[in-house]
Design a protein around this motif. Sequence first.
Motif, PDB file in Angstrom:
ATOM      1  N   ASN A  11      12.347  18.737  40.284  1.00 38.89           N
ATOM      2  CA  ASN A  11      11.560  19.436  39.265  1.00 38.89           C
ATOM      3  C   ASN A  11      10.533  20.409  39.839  1.00 38.89           C
ATOM      4  O   ASN A  11       9.584  20.784  39.158  1.00 38.89           O
ATOM      5  CB  ASN A  11      10.845  18.404  38.382  1.00 38.89           C
ATOM      6  CG  ASN A  11      10.347  18.999  37.085  1.00 38.89           C
ATOM      7  OD1 ASN A  11      11.049  19.771  36.442  1.00 38.89           O
ATOM      8  ND2 ASN A  11       9.124  18.648  36.703  1.00 38.89           N
ATOM      9  N   ALA A  12      10.710  20.849  41.070  1.00 44.35           N
ATOM     10  CA  ALA A  12       9.722  21.739  41.692  1.00 44.35           C
ATOM     11  C   ALA A  12       9.500  23.011  40.880  1.00 44.35           C
ATOM     12  O   ALA A  12       8.389  23.544  40.830  1.00 44.35           O
ATOM     13  CB  ALA A  12      10.153  22.095  43.108  1.00 44.35           C
ATOM     14  N   ASP A  13      10.547  23.502  40.231  1.00 47.53           N
ATOM     15  CA  ASP A  13      10.443  24.728  39.431  1.00 47.53           C
ATOM     16  C   ASP A  13      10.479  24.447  37.935  1.00 47.53           C
ATOM     17  O   ASP A  13      10.747  25.349  37.132  1.00 47.53           O
ATOM     18  CB  ASP A  13      11.581  25.686  39.800  1.00 47.53           C
ATOM     19  CG  ASP A  13      11.504  26.142  41.247  1.00 47.53           C
ATOM     20  OD1 ASP A  13      10.380  26.426  41.709  1.00 47.53           O
ATOM     21  OD2 ASP A  13      12.553  26.198  41.912  1.00 47.53           O
TER      22      ASP A  13
ATOM     23  N   GLY B  90       9.379  18.860  46.314  1.00 51.19           N
ATOM     24  CA  GLY B  90       8.493  19.900  46.828  1.00 51.19           C
ATOM     25  C   GLY B  90       8.330  19.824  48.330  1.00 51.19           C
ATOM     26  O   GLY B  90       8.299  18.735  48.906  1.00 51.19           O
TER      27      GLY B  90
END
Length: 203
Positions: free
Chosen positions: A83-85, A120
């Motif tokens: 889910n980094a972006d 991340g």
Amino acid sequence: MLLAGLALGIALLVPFFYFVHRSPALQPQPLPSVQGISNGGKINVLLVVAHPDDESMFFGPTLLSLAQLGVYNIRALCFSTGNADGLGSVRKSEMATACSVLKIPTENVDVVDHPALQDGFSSLWDQTVIVNLLRKTVEDHNVQVILTFDSHGISGHPNHRAVHSGVRAFLLEGGKPTESKRSSVQVWELVSFLHPSLHCLIH
């Protein structure tokens, strides 16, 4: 269709990586053969990765080869939604689709969303959380073989390397209730072929 093409396309590429397991000669060895063990005579294999798409980008050819043999029951454990972006839910769904193409049933795919294991480059993953989640999966599903990253994580991503460290800790620091059971779990690393860390094997 795009995911299916990606998975099958990767399977046709000349491999730059290979799996290794500690042996007297430190040479690549075949995965164990079936000898009438659990799950109808199949060996329970657990793929352990960091992000959705790792299964296709790095492990696709191996997973398809194992599926073709028909003697391995394969599961996937992914320690983040990627889910980094902000696309974690999308990537989680895509992983389920990709795993289906790679012959891993949807019910055998577990994607973790834990605050201590967020995607991340700057995220420091909690090794204890990895060990505990891995232990539960291994015990719940009688896992006999684990496939995962080597110490370089193939691409060098810190989350990949954290998975390697967590799997190693699982083996060396009490990953199973008893020493005899823990030693029965084999771990195979996908070696970062172009990186000099070929000697760093899980054992």
